[in-house]
Scaffold this active site. Structure first.
Site, mmCIF file in Angstrom:
data_model
loop_
_atom_site.group_PDB
_atom_site.id
_atom_site.type_symbol
_atom_site.label_atom_id
_atom_site.label_comp_id
_atom_site.label_asym_id
_atom_site.label_seq_id
_atom_site.Cartn_x
_atom_site.Cartn_y
_atom_site.Cartn_z
ATOM 1 N N PRO A 140 65.333 10.420 20.511
ATOM 2 C CA PRO A 140 65.440 9.455 19.288
ATOM 3 C C PRO A 140 64.298 8.464 19.041
ATOM 4 O O PRO A 140 64.702 7.311 19.205
ATOM 5 C CB PRO A 140 66.920 8.854 19.508
ATOM 6 N N CYS A 141 62.985 8.777 18.996
ATOM 7 C CA CYS A 141 62.136 7.779 18.672
ATOM 8 C C CYS A 141 62.508 6.858 17.488
ATOM 9 O O CYS A 141 61.616 6.087 17.474
ATOM 10 C CB CYS A 141 60.753 8.680 18.708
#
Length: 184
Positions: A140-141
């Site tokens: 989850p950047c």
């Protein structure tokens, strides 16, 4: 996260509420996931065969189905094998611990990662690794922001980042694009 040889590579597209998502997998792990507008690893893709029924692609599809139905799957639920340097892999591993719908800053991650070594790490170094994340959404950047609520850097563009964060229930009203602020 796995580490090792890829073996046979397979790819498929997944139709999502965000648009067409490209997934790349080996026989053992998901190796790539690109959202609309993100730069695709064309070299690795050229080594892959299109196949919609490969086991790891099926697992990726299941993960995405659950995500888009609001079930909040975690990155740990699927074998991942992002290719990159040890530093990048360490940053990506750290990103996997950011809970659904929550945000952290590049600086927070840098301080946390440097602490066990008793040194310092720059937020820019973390940002560089985050920017090369080959498995978007699952790693989850999109949950990483700059200091003071700055929405900085996202491979698919800031509009997509905002859309994903809103999808996760994040109140984005206090988040802003620092470039836009400078141009006003």
């Amino acid at each position: 996260m796995n580490q090792g040889g890829a073996g046979m590579l397979y790819y498929t597209n997944y139709d999502s509420p965000l648009g067409s998502i490209l997934m790349l997998a080996s026989e053992k792990a998901l190796m790539g996931l690109w959202l609309p507008g993100q730069t695709i690893d064309q070299e690795r893709l050229a080594q892959a065969c299109r196949r919609d029924s490969a086991p790891m692609l099926e697992q990726g599809r299941s993960w995405l189905d659950r995500y888009f139905c609001g079930q909040r799957p975690t990155p740990q639920e699927i074998p991942l094998d992002p290719q990159g340097s040890d530093f990048r892999r360490a940053v990506w591993h750290r990103l996997c611990r950011i809970p659904y719908g929550q945000l952290e800053t590049y600086g927070q991650i840098a301080r946390e990662m440097a602490e066990p070594k008793g040194g310092k790490m720059s937020a820019q170094a973390v940002g560089g690794a985050v920017g090369h994340n080959p498995i978007a959404l699952i790693i989850p950047c999109h949950r990483v922001i700059g200091a003071n609520g700055n929405l900085v850097g996202y491979g698919g563009g800031l509009a997509l980042k905002k859309r994903i964060l809103q999808y996760e229930g994040v109140d984005i009203r206090d988040l802003h694009d620092p470039k836009r602020k400078r141009n006003q």
